[in-house]
Design a protein around this motif. Sequence first.
Motif, PDB file in Angstrom:
ATOM      1  N   LYS A  73       0.837  -1.203   0.000  1.00 53.93           N
ATOM      2  CA  LYS A  73       0.000   0.000   0.000  1.00 53.93           C
ATOM      3  C   LYS A  73       0.871   1.252   0.000  1.00 53.93           C
ATOM      4  O   LYS A  73       0.609   2.206  -0.750  1.00 53.93           O
ATOM      5  N   ALA A  74       1.898   1.256   0.816  1.00 58.20           N
ATOM      6  CA  ALA A  74       2.801   2.405   0.868  1.00 58.20           C
ATOM      7  C   ALA A  74       3.455   2.638  -0.490  1.00 58.20           C
ATOM      8  O   ALA A  74       3.563   3.780  -0.956  1.00 58.20           O
ATOM      9  N   SER A  75       3.869   1.568  -1.145  1.00 56.49           N
ATOM     10  CA  SER A  75       4.517   1.680  -2.455  1.00 56.49           C
ATOM     11  C   SER A  75       3.562   2.246  -3.495  1.00 56.49           C
ATOM     12  O   SER A  75       3.925   3.130  -4.286  1.00 56.49           O
ATOM     13  N   ALA A  76       2.330   1.752  -3.490  1.00 56.13           N
ATOM     14  CA  ALA A  76       1.352   2.193  -4.484  1.00 56.13           C
ATOM     15  C   ALA A  76       0.985   3.661  -4.301  1.00 56.13           C
ATOM     16  O   ALA A  76       0.905   4.425  -5.276  1.00 56.13           O
ATOM     17  N   VAL A  77       0.778   4.072  -3.065  1.00 55.66           N
ATOM     18  CA  VAL A  77       0.385   5.460  -2.809  1.00 55.66           C
ATOM     19  C   VAL A  77       1.558   6.400  -3.082  1.00 55.66           C
ATOM     20  O   VAL A  77       1.371   7.498  -3.618  1.00 55.66           O
ATOM     21  N   LEU A  78       2.764   5.979  -2.753  1.00 54.66           N
ATOM     22  CA  LEU A  78       3.934   6.803  -3.045  1.00 54.66           C
ATOM     23  C   LEU A  78       4.072   7.020  -4.547  1.00 54.66           C
ATOM     24  O   LEU A  78       4.389   8.127  -4.999  1.00 54.66           O
ATOM     25  N   ALA A  89       1.577   6.947  -6.703  1.00 58.01           N
ATOM     26  CA  ALA A  89       0.472   7.828  -7.089  1.00 58.01           C
ATOM     27  C   ALA A  89       0.760   9.276  -6.718  1.00 58.01           C
ATOM     28  O   ALA A  89       0.269  10.210  -7.371  1.00 58.01           O
ATOM     29  N   ALA A  90       1.577   9.461  -5.681  1.00 55.15           N
ATOM     30  CA  ALA A  90       1.951  10.808  -5.232  1.00 55.15           C
ATOM     31  C   ALA A  90       3.179  11.325  -5.964  1.00 55.15           C
ATOM     32  O   ALA A  90       3.752  12.344  -5.571  1.00 55.15           O
ATOM     33  N   ASN A  91       3.582  10.608  -7.011  1.00 57.16           N
ATOM     34  CA  ASN A  91       4.739  11.001  -7.819  1.00 57.16           C
ATOM     35  C   ASN A  91       6.014  11.085  -6.982  1.00 57.16           C
ATOM     36  O   ASN A  91       6.857  11.961  -7.183  1.00 57.16           O
ATOM     37  N   GLY A  92       6.125  10.166  -6.010  1.00 57.15           N
ATOM     38  CA  GLY A  92       7.335  10.089  -5.207  1.00 57.15           C
ATOM     39  C   GLY A  92       7.446  11.136  -4.119  1.00 57.15           C
ATOM     40  O   GLY A  92       8.512  11.283  -3.513  1.00 57.15           O
ATOM     41  N   HIS A  93       6.358  11.849  -3.833  1.00 58.06           N
ATOM     42  CA  HIS A  93       6.393  12.898  -2.808  1.00 58.06           C
ATOM     43  C   HIS A  93       5.799  12.349  -1.515  1.00 58.06           C
ATOM     44  O   HIS A  93       4.597  12.078  -1.429  1.00 58.06           O
ATOM     45  N   VAL A  94       6.648  12.174  -0.512  1.00 58.71           N
ATOM     46  CA  VAL A  94       6.245  11.500   0.721  1.00 58.71           C
ATOM     47  C   VAL A  94       5.126  12.251   1.438  1.00 58.71           C
ATOM     48  O   VAL A  94       4.154  11.650   1.900  1.00 58.71           O
ATOM     49  N   LYS A  95       5.238  13.564   1.541  1.00 59.89           N
ATOM     50  CA  LYS A  95       4.222  14.334   2.261  1.00 59.89           C
ATOM     51  C   LYS A  95       2.857  14.221   1.585  1.00 59.89           C
ATOM     52  O   LYS A  95       1.827  14.093   2.252  1.00 59.89           O
ATOM     53  N   THR A  96       2.851  14.243   0.264  1.00 59.51           N
ATOM     54  CA  THR A  96       1.589  14.079  -0.462  1.00 59.51           C
ATOM     55  C   THR A  96       0.996  12.703  -0.195  1.00 59.51           C
ATOM     56  O   THR A  96      -0.213  12.562   0.050  1.00 59.51           O
ATOM     57  N   ALA A  97       1.844  11.682  -0.233  1.00 61.28           N
ATOM     58  CA  ALA A  97       1.374  10.321   0.022  1.00 61.28           C
ATOM     59  C   ALA A  97       0.781  10.196   1.423  1.00 61.28           C
ATOM     60  O   ALA A  97      -0.259   9.551   1.622  1.00 61.28           O
ATOM     61  N   LEU A  98       1.411  10.825   2.391  1.00 58.00           N
ATOM     62  CA  LEU A  98       0.910  10.744   3.765  1.00 58.00           C
ATOM     63  C   LEU A  98      -0.440  11.435   3.913  1.00 58.00           C
ATOM     64  O   LEU A  98      -1.346  10.915   4.575  1.00 58.00           O
ATOM     65  N   VAL A  99      -0.594  12.600   3.309  1.00 58.23           N
ATOM     66  CA  VAL A  99      -1.883  13.296   3.391  1.00 58.23           C
ATOM     67  C   VAL A  99      -2.960  12.498   2.665  1.00 58.23           C
ATOM     68  O   VAL A  99      -4.109  12.424   3.118  1.00 58.23           O
ATOM     69  N   MET A 100      -2.605  11.874   1.548  1.00 60.24           N
ATOM     70  CA  MET A 100      -3.562  11.024   0.834  1.00 60.24           C
ATOM     71  C   MET A 100      -4.102   9.932   1.750  1.00 60.24           C
ATOM     72  O   MET A 100      -5.314   9.680   1.801  1.00 60.24           O
ATOM     73  N   LEU A 101      -3.199   9.296   2.482  1.00 59.91           N
ATOM     74  CA  LEU A 101      -3.602   8.188   3.345  1.00 59.91           C
ATOM     75  C   LEU A 101      -4.309   8.662   4.612  1.00 59.91           C
ATOM     76  O   LEU A 101      -5.351   8.128   4.998  1.00 59.91           O
ATOM     77  N   LEU A 102      -3.743   9.663   5.259  1.00 60.54           N
ATOM     78  CA  LEU A 102      -4.276  10.099   6.547  1.00 60.54           C
ATOM     79  C   LEU A 102      -5.577  10.883   6.419  1.00 60.54           C
ATOM     80  O   LEU A 102      -6.408  10.875   7.335  1.00 60.54           O
ATOM     81  N   ALA A 103      -5.759  11.568   5.273  1.00 61.34           N
ATOM     82  CA  ALA A 103      -6.991  12.339   5.064  1.00 61.34           C
ATOM     83  C   ALA A 103      -7.948  11.638   4.107  1.00 61.34           C
ATOM     84  O   ALA A 103      -9.053  12.128   3.865  1.00 61.34           O
ATOM     85  N   ASP A 104      -7.497  10.508   3.548  1.00 58.18           N
ATOM     86  CA  ASP A 104      -8.303   9.724   2.602  1.00 58.18           C
ATOM     87  C   ASP A 104      -8.750  10.583   1.418  1.00 58.18           C
ATOM     88  O   ASP A 104      -9.940  10.717   1.126  1.00 58.18           O
ATOM     89  N   VAL A 105      -7.758  11.180   0.741  1.00 61.75           N
ATOM     90  CA  VAL A 105      -8.038  12.021  -0.423  1.00 61.75           C
ATOM     91  C   VAL A 105      -7.127  11.597  -1.571  1.00 61.75           C
ATOM     92  O   VAL A 105      -6.183  10.825  -1.383  1.00 61.75           O
ATOM     93  N   ASP A 106      -7.410  12.116  -2.767  1.00 63.09           N
ATOM     94  CA  ASP A 106      -6.561  11.794  -3.911  1.00 63.09           C
ATOM     95  C   ASP A 106      -5.326  12.689  -3.929  1.00 63.09           C
ATOM     96  O   ASP A 106      -5.192  13.614  -3.114  1.00 63.09           O
ATOM     97  N   ALA A 107      -4.434  12.429  -4.884  1.00 65.42           N
ATOM     98  CA  ALA A 107      -3.157  13.136  -4.928  1.00 65.42           C
ATOM     99  C   ALA A 107      -3.335  14.632  -5.149  1.00 65.42           C
ATOM    100  O   ALA A 107      -2.655  15.450  -4.516  1.00 65.42           O
ATOM    101  N   GLN A 108      -4.240  15.017  -6.039  1.00 64.47           N
ATOM    102  CA  GLN A 108      -4.438  16.436  -6.313  1.00 64.47           C
ATOM    103  C   GLN A 108      -4.949  17.175  -5.085  1.00 64.47           C
ATOM    104  O   GLN A 108      -4.463  18.259  -4.748  1.00 64.47           O
ATOM    105  N   THR A 109      -5.917  16.576  -4.401  1.00 64.13           N
ATOM    106  CA  THR A 109      -6.457  17.211  -3.195  1.00 64.13           C
ATOM    107  C   THR A 109      -5.395  17.301  -2.105  1.00 64.13           C
ATOM    108  O   THR A 109      -5.284  18.315  -1.408  1.00 64.13           O
ATOM    109  N   ALA A 110      -4.599  16.244  -1.970  1.00 57.10           N
ATOM    110  CA  ALA A 110      -3.528  16.249  -0.968  1.00 57.10           C
ATOM    111  C   ALA A 110      -2.517  17.351  -1.267  1.00 57.10           C
ATOM    112  O   ALA A 110      -2.057  18.058  -0.357  1.00 57.10           O
TER     113      ALA A 110
END
Length: 249
Positions: A204-209, A211-232
């Motif tokens: 899951k971490a690999s897939a979201v990372l 999707a976040a284009n390798g940006h860790v902070k974006t990936a974390l907000v996606m997961l913790l706020a349950d939003v897509d990459a653009q919203t994050a």
Amino acid sequence: MDIITEQFKVGGRLFYVGAGTSGRLGIVDASECPPTFGTEPGMVQGIIAGGEKAIFKAQEGAEDSPEHGAQALIENNVNHKDVICGIAASGRTPFVRGALDKAISMGCHTILVTTNSREQLHELGVNAETVIAPHVGPEVIAGSTRMKSGTAQKMILNMLTTASMIRLGKSYGNIMVDLQLTNAKLRERAKRIIMEIADVEYEKASAVLEAANGHVKTALVMLLADVDAQTATEKLLDADGFIKNALQG
């Protein structure tokens, strides 16, 4: 740290200026900021007396000219937004003093990291807005300031940049979250960071990372706020890059 952070916020840079071991320590700390905190290479820079060749081979006479220290600031296009941090165990290195005096005349904030006493610095007429002068005691080999003094300087430089980067939102708790994924080690570290903070499995971490284009902070907000990459991404922009604030927005 307050001074450095505030100047970063208005587009200023941090320049370390030193000779010999002190100069090399500044370069080491500056070079570690981009991979660790995702900063632009020019945000923290190191200037050493004698130039690039002095990094690898001692240039003993290079530190004796205050004019060269002043000229180094001009060559690096230093302006009033920048912070100049001189590093000198004795506090009297001419190259460093020349750079500090030039920085003051340009309206820059100035810092001196030294292991000499404040009383002796006053007697020498050393000028700096902020002086950091830890007492390290006698060196194991008298006269060799690359030992205890050098170790103390390295720790102080780490503190200056680390504390400043924390205040810029480049950590979450005590975990680095703005690292640049420039090699396999850092890519794996990024996944482990996401796994730890978001409590997800490796896949899951690999897939979201990704999707976040390798940006860790974006990936974390996606997961913790349950939003897509653009919203994050938008949440992070609105929160000036602070994950905690992005999650509250």
